[in-house]
Write an enzyme that holds these catalytic residues in place. Structure first.
Site, mmCIF file in Angstrom:
data_model
loop_
_atom_site.group_PDB
_atom_site.id
_atom_site.type_symbol
_atom_site.label_atom_id
_atom_site.label_comp_id
_atom_site.label_asym_id
_atom_site.label_seq_id
_atom_site.Cartn_x
_atom_site.Cartn_y
_atom_site.Cartn_z
ATOM 1 N N THR A 138 0.804 -1.222 0.000
ATOM 2 C CA THR A 138 0.000 0.000 0.000
ATOM 3 C C THR A 138 0.834 1.268 0.000
ATOM 4 O OG1 THR A 138 -0.111 0.004 2.420
ATOM 5 C CG2 THR A 138 -1.863 -1.161 1.234
ATOM 6 N N GLU A 157 -3.914 -5.742 -2.077
ATOM 7 C CA GLU A 157 -3.046 -4.755 -1.428
ATOM 8 C C GLU A 157 -2.657 -5.249 -0.038
ATOM 9 O OE1 GLU A 157 -1.771 -1.820 -2.282
ATOM 10 O OE2 GLU A 157 -2.879 -1.163 -4.076
ATOM 11 N N HIS A 215 2.951 -5.692 -8.858
ATOM 12 C CA HIS A 215 2.659 -4.442 -9.546
ATOM 13 C C HIS A 215 3.865 -3.956 -10.338
ATOM 14 C CE1 HIS A 215 0.438 -0.294 -9.176
ATOM 15 N NE2 HIS A 215 0.371 -0.821 -10.375
ATOM 16 N N ASP A 252 6.411 -2.035 -6.264
ATOM 17 C CA ASP A 252 5.789 -2.860 -5.232
ATOM 18 C C ASP A 252 5.343 -4.209 -5.793
ATOM 19 O OD1 ASP A 252 3.794 -1.070 -6.593
ATOM 20 O OD2 ASP A 252 2.327 -2.162 -5.388
#
Length: 324
Positions: free
Chosen positions: A81, A144, A182, A192
């Protein structure tokens, strides 16, 4: 204290308890239900002719097929996050102005918040590409993890993640190779999950690729310049006895071009192209340094900003062969 006063205090206590138990996301949940209802109405609608010269020639009747089901996700994209708490992330994902969301948020303590039906399209991937897929959001589940990007991922969080991934893989038949990060799908923009994320542990449980243990073979051939010379200068194979005679071209007297080529090949002949290997695995290689960085973030997890080393190339080659 009078009896009426006692009743008044008791009523205040009950109201306070009710307020404490009230879902703080009641308003956003109401908005969710309204939007889902609108999408359901769109799904129930049957095609109707549109007036105008450019309308489709639909025939006399609309014919609904009996053979269909819901489209299902084919990828899982894992994020961190980059925020400080689960509450902060939940707020971010429930504010219309942020225009970001995910299907699942998993807290440091292992709590799982399922924020969007798996069949609906979350806004988590952004501009991204994996293989030939360019609209990642339309074919993926976004997860997430509550993590600011500099801290280790907690054991309760990873244990919950593994349970969520197992359910998704079973429910939708998601291929093992299609669990990525990601940064993998957006190497020029994202980093991330961080290098602290335990990708190997996920792969050991069937979620994502990993390279084979033990010494890995070199991606480079053992051919030498001398071997190339023997191939270049080898005599042509003899013609069949019944073949028509062909006049051979004169042999070149200037061998400088061959000599120069051999001089440039003072070492092994490369039969492996790292850029092609990255592309075949799935990376967008239009920005090659960014693709290399994303690959190293996922599979090497050290010296992420450096070039590919010999050891890195061995790992890349091993993974590339798994994707052929």
């Amino acid at each position: 204290m009078t009896f009426r006063s006692c009743l008044g205090l008791a009523g205040v206590a009950v109201l306070a308890a009710c307020a404490a138990q009230r879902n703080p996301y009641t308003a956003t949940n109401r908005s969710y239900k309204t939007q889902v209802k609108a999408y359901a109405k769109a799904l129930r609608a049957t095609p109707v002719p549109t007036p105008g010269a450019d309308s489709l020639l639909q025939g006399a009747y609309w014919v609904g097929t009996t053979n269909f089901n819901l489209r299902k996700p084919n990828y899982v994209i894992i994020h961190h996050t980059a925020q400080d708490s689960t509450a902060q992330t939940l707020k971010t994902f429930t504010l219309p102005r942020t225009q970001v969301s995910a299907h699942y948020v998993i807290g440091r303590d292992g709590r799982v918040f399922h924020m969007l039906n798996d069949y609906l399209r979350a806004w988590h991937g952004g501009a991204a590409k994996w293989g030939n897929t360019t609209d990642i959001n339309s074919s993926s589940i976004g997860i997430e993890l509550d993590n600011n990007g500099t801290e280790p991922f907690s054991e309760p969080q990873i244990a919950s993640l593994l349970r969520v991934l197992a359910g998704l893989k079973k429910a939708y038949g998601i291929p093992t190779a299609n669990f990525v990060g990601h940064a993998d799908i957006a190497p020029t923009r994202k980093n991330d999950p961080s290098a602290l994320f335990p990708w190997k542990r996920l792969a050991d449980n069937g979620f994502g690729l990993w390279y084979d243990p033990g010494p890995l073979p070199s991606p480079f051939s053992a051919d030498s310049a001398a071997a190339l010379a023997s191939r270049l200068l080898a005599p042509a194979p003899p013609l069949p006895a019944d073949a028509a005679p062909v006049s051979a071209p004169p042999l070149p007297t200037d061998t400088s071009k061959v000599d120069a080529q051999l001089a440039r090949l003072n070492g092994p002949i490369t039969v492996f192209n790292p850029k092609d290997a990255l592309r075949i695995i799935g990376y967008d290689t239009r920005d090659l340094p960014a693709a290399i960085r994303a690959f190293k973030l996922h599979f090497i997890q050290q010296n992420v900003g450096g070039p590919l080393t010999e050891a890195d190339n061995r790992i890349l080659y091993n993974l590339y062969k798994k994707c052929l």
